[in-house]
Design an enzyme around this catalytic site. Structure first.
Site, PDB file in Angstrom:
ATOM      1  N   ASP A   7       0.875  -1.179   0.000  1.00 55.94           N
ATOM      2  CA  ASP A   7       0.000   0.000   0.000  1.00 55.94           C
ATOM      3  C   ASP A   7       0.907   1.221   0.000  1.00 55.94           C
ATOM      4  OD1 ASP A   7      -2.225   1.710   0.249  1.00 55.94           O
ATOM      5  OD2 ASP A   7      -2.064   1.683   2.431  1.00 55.94           O
ATOM      6  N   GLU A  70      -1.410  -1.375  -4.737  1.00 56.25           N
ATOM      7  CA  GLU A  70      -2.607  -0.560  -4.935  1.00 56.25           C
ATOM      8  C   GLU A  70      -2.383   0.448  -6.057  1.00 56.25           C
ATOM      9  OE1 GLU A  70      -5.024   2.754  -2.446  1.00 56.25           O
ATOM     10  OE2 GLU A  70      -4.760   0.818  -1.435  1.00 56.25           O
ATOM     11  N   ASP A 142      -2.282   1.051   7.338  1.00 60.52           N
ATOM     12  CA  ASP A 142      -1.477   0.829   6.136  1.00 60.52           C
ATOM     13  C   ASP A 142      -1.137  -0.643   5.946  1.00 60.52           C
ATOM     14  OD1 ASP A 142      -1.138   3.659   5.277  1.00 60.52           O
ATOM     15  OD2 ASP A 142      -0.163   3.817   7.226  1.00 60.52           O
TER      16      ASP A 142
END
Length: 180
Positions: A7, A70, A142
């Site tokens: 991420d 992502e 996160d």
């Protein structure tokens, strides 16, 4: 199969590592964050190098078979989007430099796969990741997002494999291939 979820963020990049066993059994390996806050905010190249090196170290330590990253969304602030895109680029470059296949998922796809709907709050993603991986406590936001990306790929890769086995010829379009 071992999956490294990433991420990306310029200040904090989450990571999560999962093993996928027989019957799509998910096993938690590790998770955490790479912080760049020790570097001056105005020193973008040093922050990007810290991310690049950190992702490289994770790849070496955990030896994943694939990475799920992502996809950056465009938000209201174009400068923030550009900075996030550069952080993401450093992460993807570190993975590709180590010949690791990279697949991409949007936050919406990850939330849909993990929490059941694409507008899930961060706390909902944390709680579902904790439940799905049977963790004693919820990971940080996160790290939970990174683990969610790994979970998403574990489910998606099984579906793609079943389609290929059934004779479908199309593969995931978000995968970076060597020499591409």
């Amino acid at each position: 199969m071992r999956i490294l979820g990433i991420d990306p963020g310029l200040r904090t990049t989450g990571f999560g590592v999962l093993d996928v066993g027989a019957g799509q059994q998910l096993r938690y390996v590790a998770s955490g964050v790479i912080q760049t806050t020790s570097v001056a905010q105005g020193n973008l190249p040093a922050r990007l190098k810290l991310l690049f090196d950190g992702i490289g170290e994770l790849s070496t330590r955990y030896q994943p078979d694939v990475a799920a990253v992502e996809i950056v969304f465009v938000n209201v602030n174009p400068k923030a989007s550009l900075l996030l895109g550069q952080a993401r680029g450093a992460c993807v470059t570190a993975l590709v430099a180590r010949s690791l296949p990279v697949v991409e998922y949007t936050a919406l796809q990850m939330k849909q796969a993990v929490a059941g709907h694409g507008k899930a709050a961060k706390a909902q993603v944390q709680a579902m990741v904790q439940r799905l991986l049977q963790l004693p406590a919820a990971p940080s936001h996160d790290a939970a997002d990174a683990l969610g990306l790994a979970i998403t790929h574990a489910h998606a890769s099984r579906a793609v494999h079943l389609l290929q086995t059934a004779g479908a010829t199309r593969t995931t379009s978000g995968m970076y291939r060597q020499n591409r």
